[in-house]
Design an enzyme around this catalytic site. Structure first.
Site, PDB file in Angstrom:
ATOM      1  N   ARG A 223       6.469 -13.269   8.987  1.00 21.13           N
ATOM      2  CA  ARG A 223       7.017 -11.866   8.668  1.00 21.13           C
ATOM      3  C   ARG A 223       8.328 -11.521   9.560  1.00 21.13           C
ATOM      4  O   ARG A 223       8.691 -12.370  10.729  1.00 21.13           O
ATOM      5  CB  ARG A 223       6.249 -10.664   9.332  1.00 21.13           C
ATOM      6  CG  ARG A 223       5.802 -10.855  10.606  1.00 21.13           C
ATOM      7  CD  ARG A 223       4.556  -9.490  10.885  1.00 21.13           C
ATOM      8  NE  ARG A 223       5.165  -8.301  10.697  1.00 21.13           N
ATOM      9  CZ  ARG A 223       4.453  -7.254  10.753  1.00 21.13           C
ATOM     10  NH1 ARG A 223       3.322  -7.226  11.076  1.00 21.13           N
ATOM     11  NH2 ARG A 223       5.076  -5.937  10.630  1.00 21.13           N
TER      12      ARG A 223
ATOM     13  N   GLU B 105       0.851  -1.173  -0.059  1.00 25.48           N
ATOM     14  CA  GLU B 105       0.075   0.014   0.026  1.00 25.48           C
ATOM     15  C   GLU B 105       0.887   1.178  -0.174  1.00 25.48           C
ATOM     16  O   GLU B 105       1.749   1.243   0.763  1.00 25.48           O
ATOM     17  CB  GLU B 105      -0.784   0.037   1.221  1.00 25.48           C
ATOM     18  CG  GLU B 105      -1.807   1.276   1.483  1.00 25.48           C
ATOM     19  CD  GLU B 105      -2.532   1.442   2.496  1.00 25.48           C
ATOM     20  OE1 GLU B 105      -3.373   2.143   2.654  1.00 25.48           O
ATOM     21  OE2 GLU B 105      -2.406   0.585   3.555  1.00 25.48           O
TER      22      GLU B 105
ATOM     23  N   LYS C 175       3.229   0.887   9.799  1.00 24.85           N
ATOM     24  CA  LYS C 175       3.542   2.312   8.983  1.00 24.85           C
ATOM     25  C   LYS C 175       2.908   3.300   9.797  1.00 24.85           C
ATOM     26  O   LYS C 175       3.386   4.573   9.674  1.00 24.85           O
ATOM     27  CB  LYS C 175       2.981   2.047   7.801  1.00 24.85           C
ATOM     28  CG  LYS C 175       3.886   1.247   6.650  1.00 24.85           C
ATOM     29  CD  LYS C 175       3.629   1.437   5.294  1.00 24.85           C
ATOM     30  CE  LYS C 175       2.336   0.571   4.890  1.00 24.85           C
ATOM     31  NZ  LYS C 175       2.236   0.384   3.568  1.00 24.85           N
TER      32      LYS C 175
END
Length: 631
Positions: A350, A128, A360
């Site tokens: 992850r 994104e 973020k």
């Protein structure tokens, strides 16, 4: 069939039975009176189509059933008469296995047994554009790139998932593309979720018309509480007509429309909360989209856009981190309900590091409040941040690929990360010298071997690698040493002045700090016999260069930040320390992004050369962690 038509057929033999059968029929007719597809000997077209069939289980099974006699005759003939074509298949397979084996030997297992790879592999990276890429994104991108371009002869798609105009910017979008190129990730296709807004809108209409979606004006807190408790929304029973009317009002941004969102009707109380009627469309009439402007007042969510666009774009294998595992059944539900082409999924763990967060939203808060210098701050876990701190791209790629696609979730120390980088830079970076400005001690050199006049001599930039080159080193009767070294000297002790020779210490004052000492050269002395080997700089015979030496620490004081933790309480109050130093004249040649070692201090990346940046005449150096200290 013409040759170009046959070549087109070869690229179309990567699907299932239904999709390849028309092409096999065409080949069957073409081969009625032919031994070869083109001409009277094995051609490039014959080779391409034979390999396309051979590497597709569905196609080869179809042919070997004997349904198409001419095609089966041709296929068997090529196989028997041209063994070199078999060798080509074997070589390609061995090459793929060798790559997988190499990755496994390096510390990771890549034997995932991905489904239907014989039909072709298309992976995707789906960031994104709401911030800069961080270390977690790097793993997703490099793994998707690895399986597309190395493990299999496939394709990689980059799709910017731009469905939230309140967070996304063109700046972030461009930075993502640049950072991927920097890491050596080269997507075969670049697209945007916003390219599909019209299609996604029609998809939502379809779901509403078929009774699979409804408009809901429940407030956010109540909706969250109802989903947690498995309670149906009071709006779940709205009619199709009501839902269509409200969806239109959402699109028009009316007062009533702006109160609503669209949810899919999957389940109220499924044990997997991701299946409890997730939201698929939201209103946003405030922020213009950075690509579509004010065209839309409604935007699809990731939950709808991801499976739909993956299927439309031909993605075969979607690799994503384990935080999305609960959404996999939801992903499948959309494909099944909308009768879309299937997409295989693989979840990998992850990357988590101690005293680091990858949210973020939290990283953006640090940038927006001025806690860091920007998204490329060397304390940030962004690709640009760790690059600015001195991580090399080869070391970054190697480290991440060694982690592999395992699902095991671990929290790593940064030690091994930076140790991998040290292995990359240590053999090739030049050596220079620095002495603290604040704590510099004047040293007077005396004795018969002391130089009458300053002089320079050529010395290797790297003691073990002559390819790094030579540098000019200045020698004279006036030197400076670091206070910390001088305080450890004893009167008459023999020390080694590195890259010059031995000297006896004379006349050390009892003062603290020490401002001056005298040494007497003893160049015939055995450097192996001394316990103290010190760096130094001549203040004559060269023009010393002022330097800023920056050291950085973790942003957090806590090893693992929990979701409920208040970020402000765990932010490290002091994360950057700067020391002014004098460096040898050779550093004048250095440019931004060069990496050096300052003898006995460590490795540094040049953030700005002497003639670069805001502080002309001063070189800005950022310390690079080596893995010895947890920084």
């Amino acid at each position: 069939m013409k040759a170009d038509e046959l070549v087109a057929v070869s690229t179309s033999l990567g699907g299932d039975f239904k999709s390849i059968e028309p092409h096999l029929v065409r080949l069957e007719k073409h081969l009625v009176l032919r031994t070869y597809l083109v001409g009277h000997q094995l051609s490039e077209v014959d080779t391409k189509i034979w390999l396309a069939i051979k590497t597709n289980r569905a196609a080869v099974s179809f042919v070997k059933k004997g349904t198409y006699t001419n095609l089966a005759r041709w296929f068997t003939y090529i196989e028997q008469v041209h063994p070199e074509i078999q060798a080509e298949v074997k070589a390609a397979d061995e090459q793929r296995r060798a790559k997988v084996a190499a990755a496994s030997k390096a510390g990771a297992s890549y034997s995932l047994a991905l489904q239907d790879v014989e039909k072709g592999v298309v992976t995707r990276f789906l960031p994104e554009p709401s911030g800069y890429l961080h270390i977690g994104h790097a793993k997703a991108a490099l793994l998707s790139d690895y399986f597309a371009h190395q493990a299999y002869d496939g394709k990689l798609r980059l799709r910017l998932d731009d469905t939230n105009p309140s967070k996304e910017k063109e700046e972030f979008q461009d930075a993502i593309v640049e950072d991927l190129a920097l890491m050596g990730v080269k997507p075969d296709f670049v697209s945007y979720t916003s390219d599909y807004f019209d299609h996604l809108y029609d998809t939502c209409l379809k779901l509403i018309n078929e009774g699979h979606a409804y408009a809901d004006d429940t407030d956010v807190e109540t909706m969250r509480d109802e989903r947690m408790k498995g309670i149906a929304s009071k709006r779940r029973g709205r009619t199709v007509e009501e839902n269509l009317d409200i969806f239109q009002q959402m699109k028009d941004a009316t007062e009533e429309g702006l109160k609503n969102c669209i949810r899919v009707k999957i389940s109220v109380d499924n044990p997997n909360k991701a299946m409890r009627d997730p939201v698929i469309y939201r209103c946003n009439n405030v922020d213009p989209h950075h690509r579509t402007g004010r065209k839309w007042n409604i935007y699809p969510t990731y939950d709808l856009a991801c499976p739909v666009v993956d299927s439309l774009e031909g993605v075969t294998h979607a690799l994503r981190s384990t935080e999305y595992t609960d959404r996999n059944p939801q992903f499948e539900w959309f494909l099944d309900t909308l009768k879309l082409r299937k997409v295989h999924m693989w979840d990998f763990a992850r990357m988590n590091f101690i005293r680091t967060f990858l949210s973020k939203r939290k990283l953006a808060k640090l940038v927006d409040t001025g806690r860091v210098w920007g998204w490329d701050d060397p304390r940030m876990p962004t690709i640009r941040g760790i690059r600015r701190r001195g991580m090399t791209i080869p070391a970054l790629r190697d480290f991440i690929l060694k982690q592999g696609p395992s699902r095991n979730v671990v929290v790593m120390d940064w030690t091994s990360f930076w140790a991998a980088n040290k292995k990359e830079i240590d053999p090739v970076v030049p050596r220079h010298t620095a002495v603290s400005v604040k704590d510099a001690v004047k040293v007077v050199v005396m004795g018969d071997e002391a130089p009458a006049e300053p002089f320079t001599s050529d010395k290797p930039k790297h003691p073990k690698n002559p390819d790094v080159g030579m540098k000019k080193m200045a020698f004279s009767k006036e030197l400076i040493l670091d206070q910390a070294d001088v305080k450890l000297f004893a009167n008459d002790e023999e020390i080694t002045l590195m890259q010059w020779g031995n000297a006896h210490v004379r006349a050390i004052p009892a003062a603290d700090p020490i401002d001056q000492i005298t040494v007497e050269l003893n160049l015939k002395g055995d450097v192996r016999s001394t316990s103290k080997k010190v760096t130094w700089l001549s203040t004559q015979g060269q023009q010393l260069v002022k330097a800023e030496l920056w050291e950085f620490d973790y942003l957090l004081t806590k090893d693992k930040l929990e979701e409920e933790d208040d970020l402000e309480k765990f932010l490290n109050p002091t994360t950057a320390v700067m020391e002014e130093a004098w460096c040898d004249e050779g550093v004048k040649e250095l440019k931004k992004d060069d990496i050096i070692q300052l003898e006995r201090r460590g490795y540094y990346r040049v953030d700005a050369g002497v003639d670069e940046g805001d502080k002309k005449g001063t070189i800005i150096l950022f310390a690079i962690p080596t893995g010895k200290a947890n920084k």
